[in-house]
Design a protein around this motif. Structure first.
Motif, PDB file in Angstrom:
ATOM      1  N   CYS A 291      28.358  16.486  36.441  1.00 31.56           N
ATOM      2  CA  CYS A 291      29.076  16.690  37.703  1.00 31.56           C
ATOM      3  C   CYS A 291      30.587  16.548  37.533  1.00 31.56           C
ATOM      4  O   CYS A 291      31.365  17.263  38.167  1.00 31.56           O
ATOM      5  CB  CYS A 291      28.575  15.706  38.764  1.00 31.56           C
ATOM      6  SG  CYS A 291      27.011  16.187  39.516  1.00 31.56           S
ATOM      7  N   ASP A 299      28.944  21.225  35.169  1.00 34.06           N
ATOM      8  CA  ASP A 299      27.829  22.024  35.682  1.00 34.06           C
ATOM      9  C   ASP A 299      27.170  21.211  36.800  1.00 34.06           C
ATOM     10  O   ASP A 299      26.311  20.376  36.551  1.00 34.06           O
ATOM     11  CB  ASP A 299      26.825  22.324  34.559  1.00 34.06           C
ATOM     12  CG  ASP A 299      25.730  23.291  34.971  1.00 34.06           C
ATOM     13  OD1 ASP A 299      25.369  23.304  36.163  1.00 34.06           O
ATOM     14  OD2 ASP A 299      25.218  24.016  34.106  1.00 34.06           O
ATOM     15  N   HIS A 300      27.586  21.476  38.033  1.00 37.08           N
ATOM     16  CA  HIS A 300      27.073  20.699  39.164  1.00 37.08           C
ATOM     17  C   HIS A 300      25.570  20.840  39.322  1.00 37.08           C
ATOM     18  O   HIS A 300      24.879  19.868  39.681  1.00 37.08           O
ATOM     19  CB  HIS A 300      27.775  21.131  40.465  1.00 37.08           C
ATOM     20  CG  HIS A 300      29.145  20.558  40.625  1.00 37.08           C
ATOM     21  ND1 HIS A 300      29.367  19.219  40.852  1.00 37.08           N
ATOM     22  CD2 HIS A 300      30.369  21.142  40.576  1.00 37.08           C
ATOM     23  CE1 HIS A 300      30.666  18.984  40.947  1.00 37.08           C
ATOM     24  NE2 HIS A 300      31.298  20.139  40.782  1.00 37.08           N
ATOM     25  N   ALA A 301      25.059  22.035  39.056  1.00 43.42           N
ATOM     26  CA  ALA A 301      23.614  22.254  39.210  1.00 43.42           C
ATOM     27  C   ALA A 301      22.821  21.348  38.268  1.00 43.42           C
ATOM     28  O   ALA A 301      21.820  20.734  38.660  1.00 43.42           O
ATOM     29  CB  ALA A 301      23.272  23.718  38.948  1.00 43.42           C
ATOM     30  N   LYS A 302      23.285  21.237  37.004  1.00 40.10           N
ATOM     31  CA  LYS A 302      22.616  20.356  36.049  1.00 40.10           C
ATOM     32  C   LYS A 302      22.767  18.899  36.458  1.00 40.10           C
ATOM     33  O   LYS A 302      21.845  18.085  36.307  1.00 40.10           O
ATOM     34  CB  LYS A 302      23.188  20.559  34.640  1.00 40.10           C
ATOM     35  CG  LYS A 302      22.461  21.602  33.820  1.00 40.10           C
ATOM     36  CD  LYS A 302      22.896  21.526  32.364  1.00 40.10           C
ATOM     37  CE  LYS A 302      22.081  22.506  31.506  1.00 40.10           C
ATOM     38  NZ  LYS A 302      22.486  22.440  30.091  1.00 40.10           N
ATOM     39  N   ILE A 304      23.088  17.709  39.506  1.00 43.47           N
ATOM     40  CA  ILE A 304      22.179  17.445  40.615  1.00 43.47           C
ATOM     41  C   ILE A 304      20.745  17.329  40.117  1.00 43.47           C
ATOM     42  O   ILE A 304      19.967  16.473  40.569  1.00 43.47           O
ATOM     43  CB  ILE A 304      22.274  18.560  41.677  1.00 43.47           C
ATOM     44  CG1 ILE A 304      23.669  18.583  42.326  1.00 43.47           C
ATOM     45  CG2 ILE A 304      21.188  18.383  42.733  1.00 43.47           C
ATOM     46  CD1 ILE A 304      24.010  17.320  43.087  1.00 43.47           C
ATOM     47  N   GLU A 305      20.389  18.157  39.144  1.00 43.02           N
ATOM     48  CA  GLU A 305      19.033  18.119  38.583  1.00 43.02           C
ATOM     49  C   GLU A 305      18.733  16.751  37.970  1.00 43.02           C
ATOM     50  O   GLU A 305      17.667  16.173  38.198  1.00 43.02           O
ATOM     51  CB  GLU A 305      18.883  19.218  37.524  1.00 43.02           C
ATOM     52  CG  GLU A 305      17.513  19.272  36.883  1.00 43.02           C
ATOM     53  CD  GLU A 305      17.430  20.323  35.776  1.00 43.02           C
ATOM     54  OE1 GLU A 305      16.486  20.244  34.963  1.00 43.02           O
ATOM     55  OE2 GLU A 305      18.316  21.198  35.708  1.00 43.02           O
ATOM     56  N   CYS A 325      26.714  13.783  47.228  1.00 44.51           N
ATOM     57  CA  CYS A 325      26.742  15.229  46.965  1.00 44.51           C
ATOM     58  C   CYS A 325      26.329  16.029  48.195  1.00 44.51           C
ATOM     59  O   CYS A 325      26.953  17.040  48.536  1.00 44.51           O
ATOM     60  CB  CYS A 325      25.822  15.579  45.787  1.00 44.51           C
ATOM     61  SG  CYS A 325      26.457  15.047  44.178  1.00 44.51           S
ATOM     62  N   GLY A 331      27.886  20.814  44.632  1.00 40.74           N
ATOM     63  CA  GLY A 331      26.763  21.223  43.798  1.00 40.74           C
ATOM     64  C   GLY A 331      25.531  21.592  44.593  1.00 40.74           C
ATOM     65  O   GLY A 331      24.540  22.065  44.029  1.00 40.74           O
ATOM     66  N   VAL A 332      25.566  21.347  45.894  1.00 41.12           N
ATOM     67  CA  VAL A 332      24.462  21.676  46.806  1.00 41.12           C
ATOM     68  C   VAL A 332      25.057  22.116  48.139  1.00 41.12           C
ATOM     69  O   VAL A 332      26.227  21.886  48.422  1.00 41.12           O
ATOM     70  CB  VAL A 332      23.534  20.463  47.049  1.00 41.12           C
ATOM     71  CG1 VAL A 332      22.746  20.104  45.820  1.00 41.12           C
ATOM     72  CG2 VAL A 332      24.351  19.258  47.536  1.00 41.12           C
TER      73      VAL A 332
END
Length: 398
Positions: A291, A299-302, A304-305, A325, A331-332
């Motif tokens: 993040c 990579d915000h998606a990673k 958040i994952e 978040c 990221g969302v």
């Protein structure tokens, strides 16, 4: 290595636990190893006659004194520990909490007695729930937390583990969460620190986690002279054996340059290895790296994952991070309902930052109906833990 007496001063009245089902068993006459009774074997250790007489009479202090004397300076594989364990057992069966504390360690590492995580955690629970000795209580609570963290003798529960870690922290025993998040600043040569290190060292040849604790102590100089290079060597050994908590600790060493040259690439490698094994703290830390773009491509998606994986295991830090978040839409898609869900989960675990943020949400009516009294309640909880933002917000709340 000797049996450690963690009592700071002799107590005129030794603590007693509730009677156990085996109370009243006579170890002075009925216990045996081979063909010799315990009393007969004790004569071979050159114990004072007064101690032997005390044991025959069932005196608890005599059993404890003898246990220390027969094990003093002995390595963990010495047969004398079998005798020491019997003596501690006799005292514990009569309700002595110091003996129960020692038996927890012996069972945990399998020294002189059958290895049993269930027995270890049962004895430590007895100590931290009944003892008024702050030192024994803190260490027993910490080790109970370790068992919860590792899933040894009880269900794996990192959320409950961190609660035990936080509750175990005292000025004399500040280890707590530093077991997991450690910056190497734990230097102490207090009697408690030295005693704790010796207990860990005693079990280090029998139990991998005791060896891990030895490394953590040496990393920060807790009860032993600081030796970060040696500590990292132990961490490497355990990390390659697949222990995720050691992999996470090794990642921190590389990221912060503790005992090794700073190397973020190796740090991320070990962090990812631990996270892939399901270590929630590593998952949270890795989520933060993605993040923020720290040592990896942002990579915000990673991020958040990884936060979600850790949060689903009850990791309060990850729950808070997810809540933020969703509040900010980082990221969302911004979603106050989900933000409240995760912030509430973390706040109920005692996370002060989540309590503060939740106070803001109730004060401003974000994701929940505006409610000044509920906001005040969350601010008070956070402020009581020293959260400055909550203290300021509480003073301004009308």
């Amino acid at each position: 290595m000797q049996s450690i007496d963690i009592s700071p001063t002799p107590s005129p009245r030794r603590e007693r636990s509730r009677p156990t089902s085996s109370q009243g068993r006579s170890f002075g006459s009925s216990q045996s190893s081979g063909t010799l009774t315990l009393a007969q074997r004790l004569t071979n250790f050159g114990l004072p006659r007064a101690v032997l007489i005390g044991i025959q009479r069932g005196d608890v202090d005599a059993h404890l004194t003898a246990a220390r004397m027969v094990s003093d300076g002995k390595p963990a594989n010495n047969p004398a520990w079998t005798t020491a364990a019997e003596l501690f057992q006799a005292a514990a069966d009569k309700g002595d909490l110091e003996a129960a504390f020692q038996l927890g360690w012996l069972h945990f590492a399998g020294i002189g007695i059958a290895q049993s995580d269930i027995e270890a955690i049962a004895y430590w629970h007895l100590v931290h729930s009944q003892s008024s000795n702050a030192i024994m209580k803190s260490i027993a609570m910490f080790m109970t937390g370790c068992c919860c963290y590792l899933g040894r003798g009880t269900q794996l529960d990192e959320s409950r583990a961190h609660q035990f870690f936080c509750e175990s922290m005292t000025p004399e025993f500040p280890f707590g969460r530093l077991l997991v998040y450690g910056d190497g600043k734990t230097e102490s040569f207090s009697p408690v620190a030295v005693g704790f290190f010796q207990l860990c060292q005693l079990g280090s040849d029998h139990d991998w986690f005791c060896r891990h604790l030895v490394a953590k102590c040496m990393l920060g100089g807790f009860g032993v002279k600081k030796d970060r290079e040696f500590a990292v060597g132990i961490m490497h050994e355990l990390a390659y054996q697949g222990y995720s908590i050691s992999q996470f600790a090794l990642a921190e060493c590389y990221c912060m340059g503790l005992g090794v040259p700073e190397d973020p690439v190796k740090g991320i490698k070990w962090l990812t290895t631990a996270a892939n094994q399901g270590n929630a703290d590593a998952q949270f830390a890795l989520g933060g790296c993605y993040c923020k773009g720290e040592d990896v491509t942002q990579d915000h998606a990673k991020g958040i994952e990884w936060f979600t994986k850790a949060a689903n295991q009850g990791n309060a830090d990850a729950e808070f991070a997810l809540g933020v978040c969703y509040c900010k839409g980082e990221g969302v898609t911004q979603d106050y309902a989900k933000a409240i869900k995760w912030l509430t989960k973390a706040a109920r675990q005692g996370n002060a930052e989540s309590q503060d943020w939740l106070g803001d949400c109730y004060r401003d009516g974000k994701g929940v109906p505006k409610n000044t009294e509920t906001a005040r309640s969350w601010y008070q909880k956070a402020a009581a833990q020293g959260n400055k933002n909550a203290q300021t917000s509480l003073s301004k709340l009308r």
